[in-house]
Write an enzyme that holds these catalytic residues in place. Structure first.
Site, mmCIF file in Angstrom:
data_model
loop_
_atom_site.group_PDB
_atom_site.id
_atom_site.type_symbol
_atom_site.label_atom_id
_atom_site.label_comp_id
_atom_site.label_asym_id
_atom_site.label_seq_id
_atom_site.Cartn_x
_atom_site.Cartn_y
_atom_site.Cartn_z
ATOM 1 N N GLU A 7 0.810 -1.321 0.067
ATOM 2 C CA GLU A 7 -0.036 0.040 -0.107
ATOM 3 C C GLU A 7 0.921 1.201 0.000
ATOM 4 O O GLU A 7 0.456 2.161 1.028
ATOM 5 C CB GLU A 7 -1.063 -0.103 1.145
ATOM 6 N N GLU B 179 -5.520 -7.851 -1.166
ATOM 7 C CA GLU B 179 -6.496 -7.530 0.199
ATOM 8 C C GLU B 179 -7.800 -7.256 -0.134
ATOM 9 O O GLU B 179 -8.039 -6.484 -1.043
ATOM 10 C CB GLU B 179 -5.756 -6.322 1.071
#
Ligand SMILES: *[C@@H]1O[C@H](CO)[C@@H](O)[C@H](O)[C@H]1NC(C)=O
Length: 351
Positions: A166, A275
């Site tokens: 991320e 995710e």
């Protein structure tokens, strides 16, 4: 009557699809814990880390994976870890042999299930507040880490290199150069064919990837110029603000997946949803199941999904309260029991 007949014929075709090859290649769960203590600006507090390893006094992450693989036929696990831990806080330094041995126990436990095992450096493109390659630490600091990890694991084709969890709030073109430097370092270290996951900006969200991060990263290539096994790494949550912090879901994310699928297809590329998830609630069972089932029918561009998260989410800072996205299976009397979201969607849609 004509319409009814048409509907019956259509239903029969759909049934053929369900029973046939319409599913993604890979489905699994994140096994978190070596990342606990990491913040989104790359700070790390090791006292909050909870290795999901019985040998370390933590939860039985290896047993969880064995259960997910045998009981649920899941075949990919993501193993988040803090960069600081692997080098014992020595930026650009050697892998710390003690810490690597501890993390490697989880990696070997994963490999022992026969699944793909993602090494995920969970640092948000940062070492403390500094962004890699753009004002913070250097690209060489990160390529040093990846070069050493690639050397160590180059012999195992089931290892996947998850370059960075991320990235956010950075210059995507500058970041693409950092990603390229990591790919080059990994391939030069002799890991010539394993999958490498390429993450983009904005927490590598599916929404917007095809117009922002995708075009910036599409040129990243192997040593020979090919893009083989360079897979885009994307995340998506289905709660009201798409943050993955609420137990209720409000959308199924299929619109965003469709937009990215069109772009992937036109570029001849694939992505992994490394995710996604939600609470163990009726709304999330509806939306996460819809999201994952849609992916089954677009397996030409989506390699699969990895749900967030099992591992150590009932220990350490998370003990005493329920973590919103907890997918840790319960163990009692020799038997593992899955959370409802796993049995219905994460495993349930991997038919
Ligand atoms: C990270 O550390 C810096 C410096 O101590 C601090 O200012 C910042 O608030 C920390 N970030 C988080 C998310 O705790």
């Amino acid at each position: 009557m004509y319409q009814v007949k048409t509907l019956v014929a259509f239903a029969a075709l759909v049934m053929v699809g369900v029973g046939g090859a319409q599913k993604v290649q890979r489905a699994g769960v994140n096994i978190a814990g070596f990342d606990f203590g990491m913040t989104i600006d790359g700070n790390f507090t090791q006292s909050q880390m909870v290795p999901p390893l019985k040998s370390q006094g933590g939860p039985d992450g290896i047993g969880q994976m064995q259960h997910f693989a045998k009981g649920d036929s899941l075949n990919i696990f993501r193993l988040p870890v803090a960069w600081q831990y692997l080098v014992n806080y020595k930026l650009g330094g050697s892998l710390d042999s003690n810490n690597m041995n501890v993390y490697n126990e989880l990696v070997q436990g994963c490999l022992g299930t026969g699944a793909l095992c993602i090494i995920d450096i969970h640092n948000y493109a940062r070492w403390y507040q500094g962004i890699v390659g753009q004002g913070g630490v250097t690209n060489q600091d990160l390529t040093s880490l990846w070069s050493q990890l690639a050397s160590r694991y180059k012999g195992n084709s089931n290892i996947v290199f998850g370059l960075m969890n991320e990235p956010h709030d950075l210059n995507i073109n500058t970041w693409a150069a950092t990603v390229q430097a990591c790919v080059t370092a990994i391939r030069q270290a002799g890991a010539t064919s394993q999958i490498i996951l390429l993450p983009g900006d904005h927490f590598t969200a599916v929404g917007g990837f095809s117009t922002g991060s995708g075009p910036a990263l599409v040129g990243v290539h192997n040593l020979d110029g090919s893009k083989t096994n360079l897979v885009f790494d994307v995340h998506q949550y289905l709660d009201s603000d798409s943050s993955g912090t609420h137990t209720e879901c409000t959308h199924n994310g299929v619109d965003n997946l469709q937009t990215l699928a069109t772009w992937l297809k036109s570029n001849g590329r694939m992505a992994l949803l490394s995710e996604t998830g939600g609470g163990n609630t009726a709304s999330c069972q509806t939306d996460v199941c819809a999201e994952l089932d849609w992916m089954n029918y677009h397996n030409d561009v989506y390699l699969g999904w990895v749900a967030w998260a099992a591992g150590s989410f009932e220990s350490g800072v998370f003990s005493g309260h329920t973590y919103e996205l907890d997918l840790v299976p319960a163990y009692a009397n020799g038997k593992w029991t899955d959370k409802p979201l796993v049995s219905s969607c994460v495993a349930g849609k991997f038919h």
